[in-house]
Design a protein around this motif. Structure first.
Motif, PDB file in Angstrom:
ATOM      1  N   VAL A  29     -65.076  47.643 -10.588  1.00 39.23           N
ATOM      2  CA  VAL A  29     -63.667  47.620 -11.000  1.00 39.23           C
ATOM      3  C   VAL A  29     -63.406  46.431 -11.918  1.00 39.23           C
ATOM      4  O   VAL A  29     -62.788  46.563 -12.988  1.00 39.23           O
ATOM      5  N   ALA A  30     -63.862  45.240 -11.525  1.00 43.90           N
ATOM      6  CA  ALA A  30     -63.627  44.038 -12.318  1.00 43.90           C
ATOM      7  C   ALA A  30     -64.327  44.118 -13.675  1.00 43.90           C
ATOM      8  O   ALA A  30     -63.758  43.720 -14.704  1.00 43.90           O
ATOM      9  N   PHE A  31     -65.545  44.630 -13.681  1.00 40.25           N
ATOM     10  CA  PHE A  31     -66.316  44.699 -14.918  1.00 40.25           C
ATOM     11  C   PHE A  31     -65.622  45.579 -15.957  1.00 40.25           C
ATOM     12  O   PHE A  31     -65.452  45.168 -17.118  1.00 40.25           O
ATOM     13  N   PHE A  32     -65.192  46.755 -15.562  1.00 42.38           N
ATOM     14  CA  PHE A  32     -64.553  47.647 -16.528  1.00 42.38           C
ATOM     15  C   PHE A  32     -63.158  47.160 -16.904  1.00 42.38           C
ATOM     16  O   PHE A  32     -62.712  47.355 -18.041  1.00 42.38           O
ATOM     17  N   ALA A  69     -64.783  54.333 -11.166  1.00 42.21           N
ATOM     18  CA  ALA A  69     -63.638  53.435 -11.298  1.00 42.21           C
ATOM     19  C   ALA A  69     -63.380  53.117 -12.767  1.00 42.21           C
ATOM     20  O   ALA A  69     -62.229  53.018 -13.211  1.00 42.21           O
ATOM     21  N   GLY A  70     -64.458  52.975 -13.537  1.00 46.74           N
ATOM     22  CA  GLY A  70     -64.307  52.747 -14.965  1.00 46.74           C
ATOM     23  C   GLY A  70     -63.661  53.912 -15.677  1.00 46.74           C
ATOM     24  O   GLY A  70     -62.938  53.728 -16.661  1.00 46.74           O
ATOM     25  N   VAL A  71     -63.888  55.122 -15.185  1.00 46.50           N
ATOM     26  CA  VAL A  71     -63.286  56.315 -15.803  1.00 46.50           C
ATOM     27  C   VAL A  71     -61.771  56.276 -15.680  1.00 46.50           C
ATOM     28  O   VAL A  71     -61.045  56.471 -16.665  1.00 46.50           O
ATOM     29  N   GLY A 126     -54.447  52.735 -12.889  1.00 48.27           N
ATOM     30  CA  GLY A 126     -55.882  52.963 -12.777  1.00 48.27           C
ATOM     31  C   GLY A 126     -56.516  52.084 -11.715  1.00 48.27           C
ATOM     32  O   GLY A 126     -57.407  52.527 -10.977  1.00 48.27           O
ATOM     33  N   LEU A 127     -56.053  50.841 -11.601  1.00 53.81           N
ATOM     34  CA  LEU A 127     -56.574  49.943 -10.575  1.00 53.81           C
ATOM     35  C   LEU A 127     -56.253  50.461  -9.178  1.00 53.81           C
ATOM     36  O   LEU A 127     -57.112  50.458  -8.286  1.00 53.81           O
ATOM     37  N   LEU A 132     -62.871  39.323  -6.930  1.00 57.95           N
ATOM     38  CA  LEU A 132     -63.132  40.167  -8.092  1.00 57.95           C
ATOM     39  C   LEU A 132     -61.953  41.109  -8.359  1.00 57.95           C
ATOM     40  O   LEU A 132     -61.540  41.297  -9.511  1.00 57.95           O
ATOM     41  N   LEU A 133     -61.397  41.692  -7.308  1.00 60.86           N
ATOM     42  CA  LEU A 133     -60.252  42.591  -7.483  1.00 60.86           C
ATOM     43  C   LEU A 133     -59.018  41.833  -7.955  1.00 60.86           C
ATOM     44  O   LEU A 133     -58.252  42.338  -8.783  1.00 60.86           O
TER      45      LEU A 133
END
Length: 517
Positions: free
Chosen positions: A176-179, A377-379, A149-150, A129-130
């Motif tokens: 992390v992957a979703f956003f 993480a999305g932020v 950001g990642l 996913l990462l």
């Protein structure tokens, strides 16, 4: 491979039950693959959970948790004893999807072999996913500033938890992957990579729908934040693709099944951690406000059973990097960007805080920083996106990404060394620590693969990820010269023409326009 090695190093270094609640999740995993998918509600742990049948070799007491000066040598290691016994689990009624994936090695090969295989299997899924997130950023990020950001989002705590038998670790990677996929799909530039983004958003969305009850909140907040205000141009290109609908239906069905499971199995009953204390609302809010200082450190890396801390400078460095991205993005953001950021922060901070205060006299204060990391993480990913879309030119983006890598990646290794020292010999008090306190050759307990193997794996993983980020932080020269959205590296010019930013451009997609006047 880089992310997998970073995660695998923790899997190889940790003793059995080395991360919070790993034993509970091991018991649940074996129970699910043994057919005990929906056990009856029981007082297995603090008034909640269930009992499951597991091999006796996996039932071990933890004699060192919460005491950072005590090594793991006092504990009996797991064995191959397959004698079935009944064991309690606080996770005994959790949704079974994750446990069905990781449970077979534990059932077939109880002991270190099955445990390590299950850990590495879980870690490999998180690493995939990462890796998908990194590839999506390289393909779709305007100046690849989202790489910063990642790097901020994938903390040592994220790789540490991804290495254990615990759905929270995969939840962080899925967040992390979703956003990373959702941002360019709904508000960014897909650059022809829509199919890959759909797969990443779909797979990570499915994972979030079934991993933990809180994952459903992150899933809902993410969609709401990037679909408001409702504009047909955001959705029409996606909804017109046949490939979109199977993912939408699949995530919706998985989420609905998770809600039904939560209600039927009462998985939101988390037990009683109040200690008998009754608080007023104002007292509970004051405690919650104080707790958030600790949550911020926990998101980065308070390992063991929340009993192993690095030196404070490493937490401060990481928090400054995250804060710089967030504050700089708010300065250059448009109004809609700020509203989206507010929604993301509300979902990741205010909602969990309210829920904990609301049930403070029933369950106590049980939140940890790692629980909200998938949302936050999305932020930071969205903050990096706003910066590169609204203000930061390519050369500055490259510098930010590389500086972030230089500052943060070494902290992963430092966190591993601190934690290995805690497991192997116990960490002395802060005032008594020295460099030799982190020497992995010392101690009365050592990983079954030896102390050098996890460290080498971590270093190799960091070198691979760092080298990849360093290389791809520079956009191809041909793309920089031909793309109208790519600013040149000198004095705000594109292809030799002066840049202007009229209101029409700012109100649109935020790209600079070219004036030939």
């Amino acid at each position: 491979m880089g992310f997998f090695l970073m995660i695998a190093s923790w899997s190889l270094a940790a003793p059995y039950d080395g991360s919070p609640d790993e034993f509970d999740h091991v018991v649940r995993a074996v129970g699910v693959v043994s057919g005990e998918v929906a056990p009856p509600e029981a007082d297995a742990k603090r008034g909640t959970g269930a009992f499951q049948t597991v091999p006796a070799g996996l039932v071990r007491a933890n004699c060192w948790a919460f005491d950072p000066m005590k090594s793991a040598a006092c504990a009996e290691p797991p064995s191959a004893d397959a004698t079935p016994v009944v064991a309690p689990s606080g996770a005994g009624r959790y949704y079974p999807a994750y446990y069905a994936v990781v449970g077979l090695p534990l059932k077939w090969w109880p002991g270190w072999s099955g445990l390590l295989i299950a850990r590495l299997l879980s870690g490999a899924l998180s690493a995939a996913l990462l890796a998908g997130a990194l590839v999506s950023i390289v393909r779709c990020s305007r100046h690849r500033l989202m790489l910063a950001g990642l790097l901020v989002a994938v903390t040592p705590m994220a790789t540490y938890m991804a290495s254990a038998i615990n759905p929270n670790g995969m939840e962080m990677a899925a967040g992390v992957a979703f956003f990373t996929a959702l941002i360019p799909l709904l508000v960014g530039r897909t650059k022809g990579a829509t199919t890959g983004l759909l797969w990443l958003a779909g797979l990570s969305g499915l994972a979030l729908a079934v991993l933990r009850a809180s994952s459903l909140l992150w899933l809902a907040v993410g969609f709401i934040a990037f679909l408001v205000p409702w504009r047909s141009q955001n959705l029409r290109p996606l909804l017109s693709r046949k490939a979109t609908w199977p993912w939408v239906i699949g995530i919706g069905a998985a989420g609905l099944s998770a809600v039904v499971w939560i209600l039927a199995m009462n998985t939101t009953d988390l037990g009683d951690y109040t200690g008998g204390r009754i608080l007023t609302a104002s007292q509970a809010w004051m405690i919650e406000a104080e707790n958030w200082r600790g949550y911020l450190d926990q998101m980065i890396g308070v390992t063991g059973w929340l009993d192993t801390r690095m030196s404070g400078v490493f937490y401060l460095t990481w928090q400054l990097a995250a804060g710089a991205l967030l504050l700089a993005s708010l300065v250059v953001a448009r109004r809609i960007d700020r509203w989206r950021m507010l929604l993301l922060l509300g979902g990741g901070v205010l909602v969990p805080a309210y829920m904990e205060v609301r049930f403070a006299n029933e369950t106590g204060f049980i939140t940890q920083g790692r629980y909200v990391l998938p949302m936050l993480a999305g932020v930071v990913l969205f903050a990096a996106f706003v910066l590169e879309e609204r203000a930061v030119a390519a050369p500055y983006a490259r510098t930010i990404v590389r500086l972030t890598a230089l500052l943060l990646l070494p902290i992963h290794l430092i966190c591993l060394l601190y934690t290995m020292a805690r497991w192997q010999r116990g960490l002395p008090e802060v005032g008594e620590r020295g460099i030799t306190s982190l020497d992995p050759r010392l101690g009365d307990w050592h990983p079954i693969v030896g102390s050098a193997t996890p460290i080498v794996a971590q270093i190799l993983g960091l070198l691979i990820v760092g080298a990849l980020v360093w290389i791809v932080s520079v956009r191809p020269a041909a793309e920089v010269m031909t793309s109208p959205s790519a600013e040149s590296e000198t004095n705000g010019r594109v292809d030799g023409k002066a840049l202007t930013r009229p209101e029409s451009a700012i109100a649109g997609d935020g790209s600079p326009t070219v004036s030939t006047a």
